[in-house]
Design a protein around this motif. Structure first.
Motif, PDB file in Angstrom:
ATOM      1  N   ARG A  78      -7.590   7.715  -0.892  1.00  0.00           N
ATOM      2  CA  ARG A  78      -6.791   7.962  -2.318  1.00  0.00           C
ATOM      3  C   ARG A  78      -7.668   9.173  -2.934  1.00  0.00           C
ATOM      4  O   ARG A  78      -6.926   9.507  -3.982  1.00  0.00           O
ATOM      5  CB  ARG A  78      -6.522   6.945  -2.908  1.00  0.00           C
ATOM      6  CG  ARG A  78      -4.933   6.644  -3.177  1.00  0.00           C
ATOM      7  CD  ARG A  78      -4.784   5.418  -3.578  1.00  0.00           C
ATOM      8  NE  ARG A  78      -5.184   5.164  -5.230  1.00  0.00           N
ATOM      9  CZ  ARG A  78      -4.243   5.547  -6.290  1.00  0.00           C
ATOM     10  NH1 ARG A  78      -2.991   5.988  -6.013  1.00  0.00           N
ATOM     11  NH2 ARG A  78      -4.480   5.644  -7.419  1.00  0.00           N
TER      12      ARG A  78
ATOM     13  N   ASP B 277       0.737   3.719   1.755  1.00  0.00           N
ATOM     14  CA  ASP B 277       1.174   4.162   3.109  1.00  0.00           C
ATOM     15  C   ASP B 277       2.411   3.696   3.665  1.00  0.00           C
ATOM     16  O   ASP B 277       3.052   4.189   4.609  1.00  0.00           O
ATOM     17  CB  ASP B 277      -0.035   4.038   3.812  1.00  0.00           C
ATOM     18  CG  ASP B 277      -1.085   4.950   3.487  1.00  0.00           C
ATOM     19  OD1 ASP B 277      -1.065   5.788   2.468  1.00  0.00           O
ATOM     20  OD2 ASP B 277      -2.085   4.903   4.179  1.00  0.00           O
TER      21      ASP B 277
ATOM     22  N   ASP C 107       1.038  -1.329  -0.021  1.00  0.00           N
ATOM     23  CA  ASP C 107       0.081  -0.049   0.241  1.00  0.00           C
ATOM     24  C   ASP C 107       1.064   1.166  -0.160  1.00  0.00           C
ATOM     25  O   ASP C 107       1.937   1.045   0.440  1.00  0.00           O
ATOM     26  CB  ASP C 107      -0.737  -0.016   1.332  1.00  0.00           C
ATOM     27  CG  ASP C 107      -2.264   0.732   1.283  1.00  0.00           C
ATOM     28  OD1 ASP C 107      -2.202   1.724   0.390  1.00  0.00           O
ATOM     29  OD2 ASP C 107      -3.179   0.108   1.690  1.00  0.00           O
TER      30      ASP C 107
ATOM     31  N   SER D  46      -7.451   0.259   3.646  1.00  0.00           N
ATOM     32  CA  SER D  46      -6.890   0.503   2.529  1.00  0.00           C
ATOM     33  C   SER D  46      -7.153   1.793   1.668  1.00  0.00           C
ATOM     34  O   SER D  46      -8.234   2.247   2.046  1.00  0.00           O
ATOM     35  CB  SER D  46      -7.017  -0.562   1.166  1.00  0.00           C
ATOM     36  OG  SER D  46      -6.978  -0.117   0.062  1.00  0.00           O
ATOM     37  N   THR D  47      -6.238   2.541   1.288  1.00  0.00           N
ATOM     38  CA  THR D  47      -6.435   3.829   0.534  1.00  0.00           C
ATOM     39  C   THR D  47      -7.308   3.610  -0.413  1.00  0.00           C
ATOM     40  O   THR D  47      -7.637   4.760  -1.016  1.00  0.00           O
ATOM     41  CB  THR D  47      -5.098   4.577   0.510  1.00  0.00           C
ATOM     42  OG1 THR D  47      -4.344   3.773  -0.311  1.00  0.00           O
ATOM     43  CG2 THR D  47      -4.279   4.820   1.800  1.00  0.00           C
ATOM     44  N   TYR D  48      -7.312   2.523  -1.002  1.00  0.00           N
ATOM     45  CA  TYR D  48      -7.900   2.563  -2.508  1.00  0.00           C
ATOM     46  C   TYR D  48      -9.488   2.122  -2.231  1.00  0.00           C
ATOM     47  O   TYR D  48     -10.207   2.289  -3.131  1.00  0.00           O
ATOM     48  CB  TYR D  48      -7.427   1.265  -3.265  1.00  0.00           C
ATOM     49  CG  TYR D  48      -6.118   1.680  -3.764  1.00  0.00           C
ATOM     50  CD1 TYR D  48      -5.767   2.008  -4.990  1.00  0.00           C
ATOM     51  CD2 TYR D  48      -4.756   1.210  -2.987  1.00  0.00           C
ATOM     52  CE1 TYR D  48      -4.530   2.109  -5.336  1.00  0.00           C
ATOM     53  CE2 TYR D  48      -3.732   1.575  -3.245  1.00  0.00           C
ATOM     54  CZ  TYR D  48      -3.370   1.987  -4.605  1.00  0.00           C
ATOM     55  OH  TYR D  48      -2.276   2.072  -5.108  1.00  0.00           O
ATOM     56  N   THR D  49      -9.953   1.709  -1.202  1.00  0.00           N
ATOM     57  CA  THR D  49     -11.252   1.126  -0.965  1.00  0.00           C
ATOM     58  C   THR D  49     -11.978   1.926  -0.203  1.00  0.00           C
ATOM     59  O   THR D  49     -11.523   2.643   0.762  1.00  0.00           O
ATOM     60  CB  THR D  49     -11.396  -0.411  -0.516  1.00  0.00           C
ATOM     61  OG1 THR D  49     -10.504  -0.313   0.643  1.00  0.00           O
ATOM     62  CG2 THR D  49     -10.551  -1.168  -1.468  1.00  0.00           C
TER      63      THR D  49
ATOM     64  N   LYS E  95      -3.998  -4.616  -6.025  1.00  0.00           N
ATOM     65  CA  LYS E  95      -3.929  -3.571  -4.974  1.00  0.00           C
ATOM     66  C   LYS E  95      -5.183  -2.985  -4.580  1.00  0.00           C
ATOM     67  O   LYS E  95      -5.613  -2.654  -3.229  1.00  0.00           O
ATOM     68  CB  LYS E  95      -3.240  -2.181  -5.560  1.00  0.00           C
ATOM     69  CG  LYS E  95      -1.753  -2.383  -5.820  1.00  0.00           C
ATOM     70  CD  LYS E  95      -0.938  -2.737  -4.772  1.00  0.00           C
ATOM     71  CE  LYS E  95       0.494  -3.188  -5.218  1.00  0.00           C
ATOM     72  NZ  LYS E  95       0.143  -4.474  -6.087  1.00  0.00           N
ATOM     73  N   LEU E  96      -6.287  -2.834  -5.365  1.00  0.00           N
ATOM     74  CA  LEU E  96      -7.714  -2.476  -5.148  1.00  0.00           C
ATOM     75  C   LEU E  96      -8.453  -3.213  -4.285  1.00  0.00           C
ATOM     76  O   LEU E  96      -9.512  -3.110  -3.972  1.00  0.00           O
ATOM     77  CB  LEU E  96      -8.368  -2.241  -6.334  1.00  0.00           C
ATOM     78  CG  LEU E  96      -7.856  -0.780  -6.844  1.00  0.00           C
ATOM     79  CD1 LEU E  96      -8.383  -0.537  -8.240  1.00  0.00           C
ATOM     80  CD2 LEU E  96      -8.609   0.325  -6.150  1.00  0.00           C
ATOM     81  N   LYS E  97      -7.660  -4.490  -3.923  1.00  0.00           N
ATOM     82  CA  LYS E  97      -8.361  -5.549  -3.185  1.00  0.00           C
ATOM     83  C   LYS E  97      -9.698  -5.976  -3.717  1.00  0.00           C
ATOM     84  O   LYS E  97     -10.605  -6.714  -3.204  1.00  0.00           O
ATOM     85  CB  LYS E  97      -8.648  -4.993  -1.891  1.00  0.00           C
ATOM     86  CG  LYS E  97      -7.501  -4.213  -1.033  1.00  0.00           C
ATOM     87  CD  LYS E  97      -7.283  -4.354   0.286  1.00  0.00           C
ATOM     88  CE  LYS E  97      -6.055  -4.117   0.689  1.00  0.00           C
ATOM     89  NZ  LYS E  97      -5.650  -3.995   2.172  1.00  0.00           N
TER      90      LYS E  97
END
Lengths: 482, 608
Positions: free
Chosen positions: B70, A38, A36, B108-111, A367-369
């Protein structure tokens, strides 16, 4: 007196090389999968990549320790190790808390948990190897066959009780070893048929076709085809096989014409009738030729038909949640977390990788899970997306090399103990590879088992390390006489 | 052969990978980093009705503020906080909570992440207008509970946000989800919650929704939670809670013919609606700190000495074991006096047989009975053996173990076994006289009000009971068969008639005369339980009408003195209210008024 050899000189270095490369690739894949923006460091121990590094370090120590043990110890203590791990499995089942529906984790501390099922594999392999090594042991004797099957079934049963059906299925891989050790191909063939009949019979039992469940019709047709095959190849009666084939073709054509004319055909009865007629015909042939192989074919067919109808009946008597689990496994029902969705997402992730991949840490799908369990069961996705076709092929190639190397090692063992153990190891690795990658690319049902050395988790890494290094230790002493 | 199999599988996989990765297919088209947005569709939680179809619990809308870290760009934090009505410190706390992986393992920064929960409709309106200014934020509809009346908090329970351990235990939950806490909300969580759905939306490079992925093929529609009908009578429950105001204790009323609980009152109680919404945490902490402990459901969790309400069980056991016949007389000389031991009693004729002994609640009678049983060396080999038989009869009547009510946290009460006494006094160092007080429901014996009410129901049914339960029916389902199967205690049903007669006599001319009604044949038994921590507890157990009983009841009021002072009036008012719908007689009206307004302030002697 045994002649000891220098372990480091005689150990199989190619295997160690493959092991180290696979473990290293696994580690960076885990980093990529849980990456991630971060967090940046691959060494951060709060993250999974950092934790995995600890597990890897400990596995190297474990591997070295195994190398220092006298190889005879594994054989001498094989049964004791087996019993100890079976007791551990029982113990786990009793004391373990339920984690996501399974009771297979032993909690050591809050952050360290072990899954004894992963370690029971090598214990089982050792015990079986020792049994084969017994004086005058003939695997072809039915009593011995059942003893070996019992050794395999016990851990399977215990692991199923822990609600880890996937891990239990791994024990099916011992079939490879049994096949190598002279198990008749009929058992393998019968097993494959039984699974095929069960899956087809259940999966299509709800679809109706010509007034009969589609599944049963399909299986009956397959049974007829198998019957012809058995008469042709097994009973070697070309004439009878030809007659049967002609009969079936005629029956099929007549039925097709009837259907085309719009006449309702009670398909199930027609098919059962055809099977019955074939059996009567074969009985007549038997009384003319007294070929016992014809009788075997008849028996197999009867057993198949009975099996087909009984498994449907048994299935409908199961508890609803057990039925759901089988239905989900066969893809008849989407579970709440929608396994179908997962596989589709996993295919998208892999497909988006292209030939060269998106580059390390540049994968977006994982990455987007979108892909669940992306650092454990579905880790192959990350490789497929970021490293593309060549990366996926490289990993597959490394595994193939490892498996073929194990086969070479197996064949050069002077004693059954080493050979049987090696084939067990081979089977286990192959089964994991086969199911895990097959599941990720949508060719196998979703059965949650890890990809060796890649999936995150200390238990699985340790389990495979022990499995492999005991083999290397035994192999290193192959030239000792005792 | 094996090598061939390995190579064949690998070859097939490589071909498949080639098709997926190099060949042309749809899979690549979707692989844009912004392609999907998964949106959870929350189901409506099941409603809860009372036995007469009155809606007790339903849903109200609430809104969660979601954030995709994000995608947040150029946020004017101050303006944003003002819109939401929060301070900058709160804003920072929400953000740090969200990023804390211990609290939010799925970060998660994406979700989409839950930024803030349970926005009020007002704040929601303001935020919705300005949402275009805050990219990366959006709102999500949720449901909260609403209660039609401030009653039955202990039965209904409430909902709370899931904790990390809930998420660990059950895959279904995600951070910010709700789960049932206490009461039926907890025990029927899986029925009430329904099944979450999910829609997968396709977005373009600017994040605009372009429609559904594969026309919604992978969407899952939410399934609403199923409605539950309770066996509770909301009016009776409210009436009971009013009667118990200012007192500490419990009322349990059961319909004997079904085991359905008509009222389950625990006092002091609280308004269930205080545990809804953003104030929940604060109010919950307040309730936890309250020394009167309103969150403690005394009806099923408090373990009290049953006192004289225990005597019917003794009569039944002595009859079953042949220790007494209904005609057996025992003397009472102002109590049970043997050697230096004395269990006091009050003035009444002596000697007397079983039925009057129940009516007058004679202590001596049951002490003699228990001694005759435990010291009977012709029938039993040892005191221990006799005691175990005695205990097993009680277990069959529902004492000493959980009855299995469909609510969380039920306690089992306490019944000693012979090993307990062996340990306490030494093996063979105890006999009937050592433990004589258990005959009158004192000593080590502890029971929950539910167990006492269940005894009343068993006697009302003349020898069987159904496991008491509060859920009468579940939409599209049936209740567990454990609640629809009769359970028979190990006492022959013919003996119950004597007990019923005794309990009837107690009402017509014994200890519970206050319960005597002109038009309903009430049966009852008082209980005055001594307690080492303070004033006696006042208890009552009864049922009505005598033939074809429709209600069985247990009342337990802590530190309220004689059973006749509080237990009997409250119990009889409850039965009368349930059977007639109202209290009309002026004298009874007075009694009702007195009960509504009386307070028992005593030191709490409850045992837990």
């Amino acid at each position: 007196m045994a002649r000891s050899v220098n372990v480091w000189k005689s150990v199989d270095k190619l295997t160690i090389f493959l092991y180290v490369v696979l473990v290293f690739l696994g580690w960076i894949s885990i980093y990529a999968a849980s990456y991630d923006y971060d967090q940046a460091s691959i060494f951060d121990f709060a993250e999974r990549s950092g934790k995995q590094l600890v597990w890897i370090g400990l596995s190297f120590i474990l591997a070295s320790a195994i190398m220092l043990i006298d190889s005879r110890m594994f054989e001498i203590y094989a049964y004791m190790i087996y019993i100890a791990f079976m007791l551990l499995l029982v113990f786990t089942f009793i004391v373990a808390d339920e984690v996501k529906g399974s009771r297979s984790w032993l909690t050591i501390t809050d952050s360290i948990r072990l899954q004894p099922a992963e370690f029971a594999k090598f214990a089982t392999a050792l015990a079986i190897a020792k049994m084969f090594n017994g004086y005058n042991f003939k695997f072809t004797k039915p009593a011995n066959f059942f003893k070996v099957v019992g050794l395999v079934l016990l851990p399977m049963l215990l692991i199923v009780m822990q609600q880890e059906t996937g891990s239990a299925l791994v024990y099916l891989s011992f079939i490879f070893m049994m096949y190598r050790e002279g198990m008749t191909g009929l058992v393998l063939f019968g097993g494959i048929c039984a699974i095929l009949y069960f899956v087809l019979g259940i999966k299509f039992s709800a679809d109706m076709w010509m007034g009969a469940p589609l599944g049963e019709s399909i299986v009956l047709i397959i049974i007829c085809a198998v019957l012809v095959g058995m008469i042709y190849f097994f009973a070697e009666n070309r004439l009878v096989a030809r007659n049967l084939s002609i009969g079936y073709i005629v029956a099929a054509v007549v039925t097709a014409i009837l259907i085309a004319c719009g006449i309702e055909v009670p398909m199930l009865y027609v098919l059962l009738g055809i099977v019955a007629l074939s059996l009567i015909y074969l009985l007549v042939v038997y009384f003319m030729t007294f070929s016992s192989r014809i009788l075997v074919a008849i028996a197999v067919t009867i057993v198949s038909v009975v099996f087909l109808f009984s498994c449907n009946m048994v299935f409908s008597k199961l508890q609803p949640h057990q039925r759901t689990r089988i239905e989900v496994l066969l893809g008849m029902k989407e579970d709440l977390r929608a396994a179908g969705y997962n596989v589709n997402q996993s295919k998208i992730a892999i497909g988006s990788g292209g030939f060269w991949g998106k580059g390390f840490l540049n994968g977006t799908q994982t990455k987007l899970k979108y892909v669940p369990e992306q650092d454990t069961d579905f880790i192959f996705c990350t490789i497929g997306e970021e490293e593309g076709f060549w990366g996926a092929c490289l990993v597959l190639g490394l595994f193939t090399a490892l498996i073929l190397r194990i086969m070479v090692i197996a064949e050069r063992q002077p004693r059954p103990f080493g050979r049987v153990y090696a084939y067990s190891v081979l089977g286990i690795f192959f089964f994991h590879l086969f199911i895990n990658i097959g599941m990720v690319i949508g060719l196998c049902p979703v059965i949650g088992i890890p990809l060796p050395f890649f999936s995150y988790g200390g238990s699985s890494l340790w389990g495979f390390t022990i499995l492999l290094f005991i083999l290397l230790r035994i192999d290193a002493s192959r030239s000792e006489h005792f | 052969m094996i090598a061939g199999a390995v190579l064949a599988v690998v070859a097939i996989y490589i071909v498949r990978l080639f098709m997926l990765q190099v060949g042309d297919n749809d899979y690549k088209r979707y692989a844009d980093s912004n392609a999907f947005q998964r949106k959870i569709l929350y189901p409506s939680r099941g409603f809860i009705y009372d036995r007469n179809g009155e809606l007790m619990v339903y849903n109200q809308p609430a809104y969660d503020v979601m954030m995709i870290p994000r995608e947040v760009r150029g946020l004017d934090t101050l303006d944003f906080c003002n819109t939401l009505g929060i301070t900058i410190e709160q804003f920072e706390k929400y953000i740090s909570d969200m990023k804390d992986r211990r609290k939010n393992p799925g970060y998660s920064t994406y979700t989409p992440q839950v930024f803030m929960t349970q926005l009020s409709a007002q704040d929601y309106g303001r935020l919705q207008e300005k949402l275009y200014k805050y990219p990366g934020f959006y709102t999500q509809n949720r449901v909260l509970r609403q209660y039609s009346r401030p009653i039955a908090a202990n039965v209904l329970g409430n909902i709370r946000e899931v904790s990390p351990s809930d998420i660990e235990k059950d895959d279904y939950y995600r951070r910010g989800d709700y789960t049932g806490d206490l009461g039926v909300e907890k025990s029927f969580e899986e029925v009430l919650r329904g099944v979450k759905g999910e829609e997968i939306l396709l977005r373009d490079a600017h994040g605009r929704i372009k429609g559904k992925y594969e026309d919604g093929r992978y969407d899952v529609q939410p399934v609403s939670g199923r409605n539950i009908t309770l066996s509770i009578d909301a009016d009776l429950q409210a009436y009971g809670e009013k009667l118990m105001r200012g007192k500490t204790g419990a009322i349990v009323a059961i319909e004997p013919a079904t085991g359905e609980i008509l009222a389950l009152v625990s006092s002091p109680t609280y308004d269930p609606s205080v545990l809804v919404g953003r104030e929940r945490g604060k109010n919950y902490a307040k309730l936890t700190r309250d020394p009167a402990n309103p969150l403690f459901d005394r009806a099923i969790m408090a373990m009290y000495p049953p006192g004289s309400t225990f005597k019917p069980t003794q009569g039944l056991i002595f009859l079953e074991e042949g220790i007494i016949t209904p005609e057996t007389n025992y003397p009472c000389t102002g109590g049970f006096v043997v050697g230096g031991l004395r269990v006091g009693c009050h003035a009444h004729p002596s000697p007397l047989p079983l039925i009057p002994s129940l009516a007058t609640s004679c202590n001596a009678y049951y002490c003699y009975g228990l001694r005759s049983m435990l010291d009977n060396r012709r029938q039993y080999e040892s005191t221990s053996e006799a005691f175990e038989i005695w205990k097993n009869h009680l277990v069959s009547m529902g004492y000493g173990y959980r009855l299995g009510v469909d609510l969380p946290g039920e306690k089992r009460g306490f019944l000693p076994n012979s090993k307990y006494y062996d340990k306490f006094y030494g093996e063979n160092r105890w006999r009937a006289l050592t433990i004589i007080s258990i005959a009158i429901g004192q000593g080590e014996i502890l029971a929950t009000p539910l167990q006492i009410a269940n005894l009343a129901a068993t006697i009302a049914n003349r020898g069987y009971f159904y496991t008491p339960h509060v859920v009468k029916s579940i939409q599209d389902s049936i209740i567990d068969t454990t609640y629809t199967e009769r359970r028979y205690p190990s006492i022959d049903s013919r003996y119950y008639d004597y007990i019923v007669e005794g309990m009837r006599a107690a009402v017509t001319g014994g200890t519970c005369k206050t319960a005597n009604l002109p038009d309903i044949e009430v049966c009852g038994k008082t209980g005055t339980a001594q307690n080492p921590h303070g004033r006696d507890h006042s208890a009552f157990m009864g049922f009505a009408p005598m033939d074809n009983p429709r209600i069985a009841i247990a009342v337990y009021v802590e530190n309220a003195g004689f059973g006749a002072t509080y237990g009997v009036p409250i119990g009889s008012l409850m039965m009368e209210y349930y059977l007639k719908g109202e209290i009309t007689d002026p004298a009874r009206k007075d009694l009702e008024h007195r009960m509504f307004n009386s307070k028992v302030v005593g030191n709490s002697g409850k045992k837990r």
